[in-house]
Design a protein around this motif. Structure first.
Motif, PDB file in Angstrom:
ATOM      1  N   ALA A  25       0.889  -0.996   0.171  1.00 40.22           N
ATOM      2  CA  ALA A  25       0.047  -0.035  -0.114  1.00 40.22           C
ATOM      3  C   ALA A  25       0.923   1.328  -0.111  1.00 40.22           C
ATOM      4  O   ALA A  25       1.710   1.371   0.956  1.00 40.22           O
ATOM      5  N   HIS A  53       8.479  -2.430   4.860  1.00 39.54           N
ATOM      6  CA  HIS A  53       7.351  -3.124   5.522  1.00 39.54           C
ATOM      7  C   HIS A  53       6.847  -4.061   4.640  1.00 39.54           C
ATOM      8  O   HIS A  53       5.556  -4.260   4.822  1.00 39.54           O
ATOM      9  N   TYR A  56       4.416  -7.146   5.952  1.00 40.69           N
ATOM     10  CA  TYR A  56       3.207  -7.009   6.587  1.00 40.69           C
ATOM     11  C   TYR A  56       1.947  -7.336   5.572  1.00 40.69           C
ATOM     12  O   TYR A  56       2.019  -6.800   4.583  1.00 40.69           O
ATOM     13  N   PHE A  58      -1.101  -7.638   3.547  1.00 38.28           N
ATOM     14  CA  PHE A  58      -2.295  -6.455   3.053  1.00 38.28           C
ATOM     15  C   PHE A  58      -3.663  -6.794   3.791  1.00 38.28           C
ATOM     16  O   PHE A  58      -4.098  -5.683   4.188  1.00 38.28           O
ATOM     17  N   GLU A  60      -4.243  -7.835   6.509  1.00 37.78           N
ATOM     18  CA  GLU A  60      -4.155  -7.402   7.973  1.00 37.78           C
ATOM     19  C   GLU A  60      -4.320  -5.863   7.939  1.00 37.78           C
ATOM     20  O   GLU A  60      -4.827  -5.217   8.797  1.00 37.78           O
ATOM     21  N   LEU A  61      -3.725  -5.196   6.946  1.00 36.27           N
ATOM     22  CA  LEU A  61      -3.529  -3.637   7.061  1.00 36.27           C
ATOM     23  C   LEU A  61      -5.111  -3.332   6.459  1.00 36.27           C
ATOM     24  O   LEU A  61      -5.508  -2.286   7.271  1.00 36.27           O
TER      25      LEU A  61
END
Length: 63
Positions: A25, A53, A56, A58, A60-61
């Motif tokens: 993102a 990052h 991490y 996506f 969960e974001l």
């Protein structure tokens, strides 16, 4: 903006077949009076920071 990024962060995933992709993102805020070169530099710096990052998930974001 979402940009696809290779999702093979660990060495042990290299021999496994399949598509490993994560969405990175990226958020940029252009301003009317800003020169294009300055805006491009800011986007470059933001993208390089985002790569740190990339592991991490996506999903969960979004949650």
């Amino acid at each position: 903006v979402g940009s696809p990024i290779a999702g093979r962060p660990h060495k042990d995933l290299e021999p496994i077949l399949g598509m490993f992709v994560n969405t990175l993102a990226l958020r940029a805020r252009p301003e009317g009076g800003k020169p294009f070169v300055q805006y491009l530099q800011e986007v470059r710096e933001m993208a390089l920071e985002a790569y740190e990052h990339q592991d991490y998930p996506f999903e969960e974001l979004v949650d």
